[in-house]
Design an enzyme around this catalytic site. Structure first.
Site, PDB file in Angstrom:
ATOM      1  N   LYS A 210       0.811  -1.221   0.000  1.00 40.03           N
ATOM      2  CA  LYS A 210       0.000   0.000   0.000  1.00 40.03           C
ATOM      3  C   LYS A 210       0.847   1.275   0.000  1.00 40.03           C
ATOM      4  O   LYS A 210       2.020   1.267   0.342  1.00 40.03           O
ATOM      5  CB  LYS A 210      -0.990  -0.026   1.169  1.00 40.03           C
ATOM      6  CG  LYS A 210      -2.118  -1.009   0.869  1.00 40.03           C
ATOM      7  CD  LYS A 210      -3.299  -0.916   1.786  1.00 40.03           C
ATOM      8  CE  LYS A 210      -4.413  -1.848   1.303  1.00 40.03           C
ATOM      9  NZ  LYS A 210      -5.464  -2.026   2.293  1.00 40.03           N
TER      10      LYS A 210
ATOM     11  N   ARG B 160      -3.649 -10.331   4.763  1.00 37.55           N
ATOM     12  CA  ARG B 160      -4.164 -10.329   3.378  1.00 37.55           C
ATOM     13  C   ARG B 160      -3.040  -9.802   2.480  1.00 37.55           C
ATOM     14  O   ARG B 160      -2.651  -8.631   2.587  1.00 37.55           O
ATOM     15  CB  ARG B 160      -5.411  -9.443   3.285  1.00 37.55           C
ATOM     16  CG  ARG B 160      -6.068  -9.449   1.907  1.00 37.55           C
ATOM     17  CD  ARG B 160      -7.307  -8.547   1.891  1.00 37.55           C
ATOM     18  NE  ARG B 160      -7.968  -8.582   0.597  1.00 37.55           N
ATOM     19  CZ  ARG B 160      -7.627  -7.810  -0.441  1.00 37.55           C
ATOM     20  NH1 ARG B 160      -6.620  -6.955  -0.328  1.00 37.55           N
ATOM     21  NH2 ARG B 160      -8.283  -7.915  -1.589  1.00 37.55           N
TER      22      ARG B 160
END
Length: 260
Positions: free
Chosen positions: A204, A239
């Protein structure tokens, strides 16, 4: 939890797994590398992403789920969606988890579906929607605000009969880098709910920002480091895009923990 984006525009791997045979190969590889859950999504939730129609999303995910679930019998399949129609089709096909990035803010009926199919529900916190969420996210106290959100939404989920709930603080969803770091640093506070905690920080933008604007393909070490810190604070599910490296870090973490 291994990520399979059946989208042309996801921030990290958009367009890679829209072909069915490539998607099947990818699932096989992720399971071989240690994934236990495969999270299939057909709508990008990257900052600024446009929404897609129910039909478009269905056309992207259903061929994969219908082919993969009977083949990979030991895997748990999760549908990453905010749409009741898509979730229901996926659950009918044998998916066992609904991963809702809106945390029931768009479709409270997703909790009813999970009750009906005895599926797990991932309750994720977000502020705003993907199109606008990173414009100017503000919190009085991000940890307290996310806790309050979980309390409120959990009560609603339970009222609707969804009892297998997984909490996700929503790293990168309507949050600045500082907000994200605060949530990771105080992740242990969410154990008061006595529910599994999922963390998804894989590749991210916060990692890119911390590492002097590093592009997506250079964020693997940062991802592993951030997720490892989340493990030390009690994360139960990671995840990830890079399953092998995440699985290695979990094995090391478990080995160290076994000696404490």
């Amino acid at each position: 939890m291994g990520i399979l984006n059946a989208t042309p525009d996801s921030f990290s791997d958009g367009g890679k797994y829209t072909d069915l045979s490539r998607a099947m190969d990818r699932i096989h590889l992720m399971l071989k590398n240690g994934a236990e859950i495969i999270d299939v999504g057909g709508e990008s939730t990257r900052p600024g992403a446009d929404p897609v129609s129910v039909q478009q999303e269905m056309d992207r995910v259903m061929p994969i789920l219908e082919k993969a679930i009977p083949v990979f019998k030991k895997a748990v399949f999760s549908i990453d969606t905010t749409k009741v129609e898509v979730a229901e089709k996926a659950l009918e096909a044998g998916a066992k988890i609904v991963n809702d990035v809106s945390g029931m803010q768009k479709e409270p009926g997703l909790a009813d579906l999970c009750a009906k199919y005895d599926a797990a529900y991932v309750l994720m916190h977000t502020q705003g929607d993907p199109k606008t969420m990173q414009k100017n996210p503000e919190y009085e106290d991000v940890v307290k605000d996310v806790m309050n959100f979980f309390e409120q939404q959990l009560a609603e989920a339970k009222k609707r009969g969804a009892h297998k709930v997984i909490l996700d603080p929503g790293i990168g969803f309507g949050k600045t880098t500082e907000h994200n770091l605060k949530l990771i640093a105080h992740l242990d506070k969410f154990h008061k709910f006595d529910l599994p905690i999922l963390v998804g920080a894989s590749r991210k933008s916060m990692i890119g920002k911390i590492l002097n604007n590093r592009p997506t393909d250079g964020r693997l070490t940062g991802t592993v480091a951030l997720h490892y810190h989340a493990l030390t604070k009690g994360a139960n599910i990671l995840r990830v895009h890079d399953v092998k490296e995440a699985f290695d870090s979990i094995r090391i973490f478990n080995a160290v923990q076994s000696q404490q």
